[in-house]
Enzyme design. Structure first.
Site, PDB file in Angstrom:
ATOM      1  N   SER A 106       0.826  -1.197   0.000  1.00 35.52           N
ATOM      2  CA  SER A 106       0.000   0.000   0.000  1.00 35.52           C
ATOM      3  C   SER A 106       0.872   1.263   0.000  1.00 35.52           C
ATOM      4  O   SER A 106       1.694   1.438  -0.890  1.00 35.52           O
ATOM      5  CB  SER A 106      -0.954  -0.049   1.203  1.00 35.52           C
ATOM      6  OG  SER A 106      -1.927   0.955   1.132  1.00 35.52           O
ATOM      7  N   HIS A 131      -2.294  -1.338  -4.332  1.00 35.94           N
ATOM      8  CA  HIS A 131      -3.751  -1.366  -4.497  1.00 35.94           C
ATOM      9  C   HIS A 131      -4.276   0.062  -4.396  1.00 35.94           C
ATOM     10  O   HIS A 131      -3.535   0.997  -4.097  1.00 35.94           O
ATOM     11  CB  HIS A 131      -4.432  -2.281  -3.472  1.00 35.94           C
ATOM     12  CG  HIS A 131      -4.293  -1.840  -2.049  1.00 35.94           C
ATOM     13  ND1 HIS A 131      -4.800  -2.553  -0.991  1.00 35.94           N
ATOM     14  CD2 HIS A 131      -3.706  -0.744  -1.477  1.00 35.94           C
ATOM     15  CE1 HIS A 131      -4.536  -1.939   0.144  1.00 35.94           C
ATOM     16  NE2 HIS A 131      -3.876  -0.831  -0.120  1.00 35.94           N
TER      17      HIS A 131
END
Length: 211
Positions: A106, A131
């Site tokens: 992330s 993501h």
């Protein structure tokens, strides 16, 4: 009674140096900071972000030209906290080298990619995950709509940052970040998140063994 495991994990090793004025003790992270090494470990949140930003600014004040090394092992976290670190990395004058140990997921992966070009590394067994941002909101319908629009704005901005640092097209980044995308170190290199995968510390950076 405190959990003995938690107590153990909170202990920070101390190292002792001999100086002209006698012995001096440092916690291990302060000692490594003297070598211009910053550890970005654990969830990215405001407290951790503030400490990392402060260390970056301190090292710039110490020497505005000498490289800073950032070791990353993070599952990600709060987007705004991560962007505070990102903006500071871009703002300061010293080049910032990044190295992934363990994982960079992330926001951790974005900060890994944000290192100076040709100075972004990963150890061979590290895992990288990218993501899109996520969030949960409650309240009045209008407020939920406003929060939803804000997260879409953040998604667009994060995609643009990945485009800048990976060299991928916006469409490629958008598709890759649609769901959790897990990458090996070599996959991350091919994707443009890192420049080299290293498994040995070389005497000279240019001679580092790559895969």
């Amino acid at each position: 009674m405190r959990d003995p495991v938690e107590t153990y994990m909170n202990l920070v090793p101390m190292v002792v140096e001999q100086t002209n004025r006698g012995e001096r003790a440092y916690d291990i992270f302060s000692r490594l900071l003297k070598e211009r090494i910053i550890f970005l470990t654990g969830p990215v949140e405001d407290g951790m972000s503030t400490l990392v930003v402060a260390q970056l600014l301190f090292l710039e004040a110490e020497n505005p030209k000498k490289e800073i090394s950032m070791y990353i092992n993070s599952p990600g976290g709060v987007v705004t906290s991560g962007l505070a670190i990102y903006d500071t990395m871009q703002f300061i004058r010293p080049p910032v080298s990044t190295l992934c140990t363990g994982q960079a997921a992330s926001m951790g992966s974005l900060l890994l990619a944000a290192g100076e070009k040709d100075m972004r590394f990963s150890l061979p067994n590290a895992r990288i995950m990218v993501h899109q941002p996520s969030g949960g909101f409650q309240g009045q319908a209008t407020d939920i709509m406003l929060h939803a629009q804000e997260i879409l704005n953040l998604k667009k901005r994060l995609n643009e940052i990945y485009v800048k640092h990976t060299g991928q097209t916006y469409k490629t980044i958008e598709d890759a970040l649609e769901r959790d995308k897990f990458l090996t170190a070599n996959d991350a290199k091919e994707f443009g998140l890192v420049d080299r995968v290293i498994d040995k510390r070389a005497e000279e950076p240019a001679a580092a063994k790559t895969q």
